[in-house]
Design an enzyme around this catalytic site. Structure first.
Site, mmCIF file in Angstrom:
data_model
loop_
_atom_site.group_PDB
_atom_site.id
_atom_site.type_symbol
_atom_site.label_atom_id
_atom_site.label_comp_id
_atom_site.label_asym_id
_atom_site.label_seq_id
_atom_site.Cartn_x
_atom_site.Cartn_y
_atom_site.Cartn_z
ATOM 1 C CB ILE A 153 -24.621 -4.004 61.035
ATOM 2 C CG1 ILE A 153 -26.010 -4.607 61.195
ATOM 3 C CG2 ILE A 153 -23.885 -3.969 62.371
ATOM 4 C CD1 ILE A 153 -26.020 -6.093 61.451
ATOM 5 C CG ASN A 195 -17.237 -11.760 74.085
ATOM 6 O OD1 ASN A 195 -17.806 -11.712 75.178
ATOM 7 N ND2 ASN A 195 -16.514 -10.756 73.617
ATOM 8 C CG ASP A 197 -19.282 -7.328 70.746
ATOM 9 O OD1 ASP A 197 -20.238 -6.595 71.063
ATOM 10 O OD2 ASP A 197 -18.763 -8.163 71.512
ATOM 11 C CB SER A 242 -19.076 -17.495 63.375
ATOM 12 O OG SER A 242 -19.566 -17.796 64.654
ATOM 13 N N GLY A 295 -15.626 -13.516 61.299
ATOM 14 C CA GLY A 295 -14.473 -12.623 61.491
ATOM 15 C C GLY A 295 -13.501 -13.268 62.465
ATOM 16 C CE1 TYR A 337 -14.943 -15.576 69.199
ATOM 17 C CE2 TYR A 337 -17.263 -16.144 69.016
ATOM 18 C CZ TYR A 337 -16.189 -15.679 69.765
ATOM 19 O OH TYR A 337 -16.369 -15.326 71.077
HETATM 20 N N1 AR6 Z 1 -21.152 -4.005 60.053
HETATM 21 C C1 AR6 Z 1 -21.408 -5.222 59.497
HETATM 22 N N2 AR6 Z 1 -20.537 -6.245 59.548
HETATM 23 C C2 AR6 Z 1 -19.363 -6.045 60.184
HETATM 24 C C3 AR6 Z 1 -19.029 -4.817 60.798
HETATM 25 C C4 AR6 Z 1 -19.983 -3.772 60.713
HETATM 26 N N3 AR6 Z 1 -19.772 -2.584 61.252
HETATM 27 N N4 AR6 Z 1 -17.798 -4.935 61.358
HETATM 28 C C5 AR6 Z 1 -17.377 -6.178 61.097
HETATM 29 N N5 AR6 Z 1 -18.303 -6.850 60.383
HETATM 30 P P1 AR6 Z 1 -16.635 -10.395 63.968
HETATM 31 P P2 AR6 Z 1 -17.230 -13.081 64.997
HETATM 32 C C6 AR6 Z 1 -18.300 -8.220 59.871
HETATM 33 O O1 AR6 Z 1 -15.174 -10.611 64.161
HETATM 34 O O2 AR6 Z 1 -16.411 -13.716 63.940
HETATM 35 C C7 AR6 Z 1 -15.687 -9.882 68.751
HETATM 36 O O3 AR6 Z 1 -14.542 -9.449 69.383
HETATM 37 C C8 AR6 Z 1 -16.952 -8.856 59.689
HETATM 38 O O4 AR6 Z 1 -16.406 -8.486 58.433
HETATM 39 O O5 AR6 Z 1 -17.174 -9.102 64.367
HETATM 40 O O6 AR6 Z 1 -18.571 -13.664 65.302
HETATM 41 C C9 AR6 Z 1 -16.709 -10.454 69.724
HETATM 42 O O7 AR6 Z 1 -16.674 -9.815 70.968
HETATM 43 C C10 AR6 Z 1 -17.285 -10.326 59.724
HETATM 44 O O8 AR6 Z 1 -17.673 -10.788 58.423
HETATM 45 O O9 AR6 Z 1 -17.494 -11.509 64.772
HETATM 46 C C11 AR6 Z 1 -16.289 -11.880 69.808
HETATM 47 O O10 AR6 Z 1 -15.247 -12.061 70.727
HETATM 48 C C12 AR6 Z 1 -18.514 -10.392 60.624
HETATM 49 O O11 AR6 Z 1 -18.928 -9.040 60.833
HETATM 50 C C13 AR6 Z 1 -15.794 -12.195 68.428
HETATM 51 O O12 AR6 Z 1 -15.363 -10.950 67.886
HETATM 52 C C14 AR6 Z 1 -18.258 -11.019 61.994
HETATM 53 O O13 AR6 Z 1 -16.963 -10.683 62.446
HETATM 54 C C15 AR6 Z 1 -16.898 -12.719 67.550
HETATM 55 O O14 AR6 Z 1 -16.351 -13.096 66.319
#
Ligand code: AR6
Length: 340
Positions: free
Chosen positions: A10, A23, A33, A116, A118, A120
């Site tokens: 992204i 978060n 993030d 959420s 990943g 979460y």
């Molecule tokens: N581009 C697109 N999607 C991505 C990328 C990227 N570069 N990197 C990861 N994903 P997550 P959450 C996908 O864990 O579950 C953080 O520490 C990944 O494969 O990023 O909402 C925050 O600070 C997954 O499908 O977010 C919070 O503490 C999706 O993005 C917590 O994680 C979301 O994964 C939020 O957890």
């Protein structure tokens, strides 16, 4: 295409706004993030510090800094606790609040990660469904191009789980098509003999060399061309009227961009791509036979020799005309999506 599912990082998306799965501190973290903060540079964190955090299900907006987008919308998804603590509503709210913020800033293009899904722990198949349904609902009343960015499809087992009925349908119909094809070939190659014969296939008929067209034939052709059948656009517009639908309802339900629709409306001889033609058949909720008629106007057919066609047929036969659900399935099976 108003809603497009893409595989990408992204932080590389040159859109008006990307959405961050943050978060509640909004001060950075891992996953998407972390990548967004790294790519944006320290200015993003400085601005985030002024926002006073963000509640779960809510969203806040900052600049894009070194990212190729104008804005970052930070939203806080719910942690998955088993599904009975309002996770779904909170996740829907993340998409809705983010989309409304984007609209307020006149964004035309927005990219979301699968919030959420990943750290979460929200099950990816369900997270994808909530995302598609919520964005799809929003797009029924707003003009915007939204990208749903799927990062790690390899780890992503949606096909078998969500779509076992489709897998079965594909299996059954593929087998039919394959069997029919074998039979056809056997008939062609060995017209009167048992299929174990080793005789060669008959030569294809020779084509006659083209000849100059006599004057009378030319006149006949002119006449024929005057009687040309209803075109794709003409049939489409007629069917929209017959259904008593407003144009906008139709192109939105078809996941078709407004500009493309006006082009089709103003050009009686517009030749759509197959996914565009099918998208309109879906929006019009045409039964299979009428879908085939409309497709034929654009020079296409539905067959049992490819998965794309079988999946479309599956949804039509079930009376499910939700284009976003169909696209979810097409994506799971690595097929082109409907719309344009
Ligand atoms: N581009 C697109 N999607 C991505 C990328 C990227 N570069 N990197 C990861 N994903 P997550 P959450 C996908 O864990 O579950 C953080 O520490 C990944 O494969 O990023 O909402 C925050 O600070 C997954 O499908 O977010 C919070 O503490 C999706 O993005 C917590 O994680 C979301 O994964 C939020 O957890």
């Amino acid at each position: 295409m108003p809603l497009e599912i893409v595989r990408n990082d992204i932080t590389k998306m040159a859109v008006d706004a990307i959405v961050n799965a943050a978060n509640s501190s909004l001060l950075g973290g891992g996953g998407v993030d972390g990548s967004i903060h790294r790519a944006a540079g320290s200015g993003l964190l400085e601005e985030c510090k002024t926002l006073g955090g963000c509640k779960t299900g809510d969203a806040k907006l900052t600049g894009g800094y070194d990212l190729p987008c104008k804005y970052v919308i930070h939203t806080v998804g719910p942690r998955w606790m088993g599904g009975h603590l309002g996770e779904k509503e909170l996740l829907r709210s993340c998409y809705q609040k983010s989309l409304h913020l984007a609209k307020e800033k006149n964004c035309e293009t927005v990219a979301f990660p699968l919030i959420s899904s990943g750290a979460y722990g929200y099950p990816k198949d369900q997270a994808l469904k909530v995302a598609i349904d919520t964005i799809g609902d929003f797009l029924l009343t707003h003009d915007m191009t939204v990208y749903l960015v799927i990062f790690d499809r390899a780890a992503y087992q949606i096909g078998e789980k969500l779509f076992s009925a489709i897998v079965e349908y594909i299996d059954d119909h593929y087998v039919d098509a394959y069997t029919d094809y074998r039979l056809e070939r056997t008939r062609m190659v060995f017209p009167q003999e048992a299929s174990f014969s080793t005789s060669r296939a008959p030569e294809p008929p020779a084509f006659a060399a083209p000849q100059a067209m006599p004057m009378s034939a030319e006149a006949g052709l002119d006449e024929k061309l005057k009687q040309i059948d209803e075109s794709f656009s003409e049939m489409l517009l007629r069917k929209i009227d017959e259904k008593g639908m407003a144009d906008a309802d139709c192109y939105k339900k078809a996941n078709i961009d407004r500009k493309l629709f006006s082009k089709i409306r103003s050009d009686a001889h517009y030749r759509p791509s197959k996914p565009t033609a099918i998208a309109f058949a879906i929006a019009l909720e045409l039964p299979l036979a009428e879908t085939k008629d409309l497709l034929m106007k654009a020079g296409f057919a539905l067959s049992h020799s490819n998965k794309f066609d079988i999946i479309i047929e599956y949804f039509i036969s079930k009376g499910n005309y939700n284009i976003f659900e169909i696209n979810e399935a097409l994506f799971a099976f690595d097929q082109s999506l409907l719309g344009a």
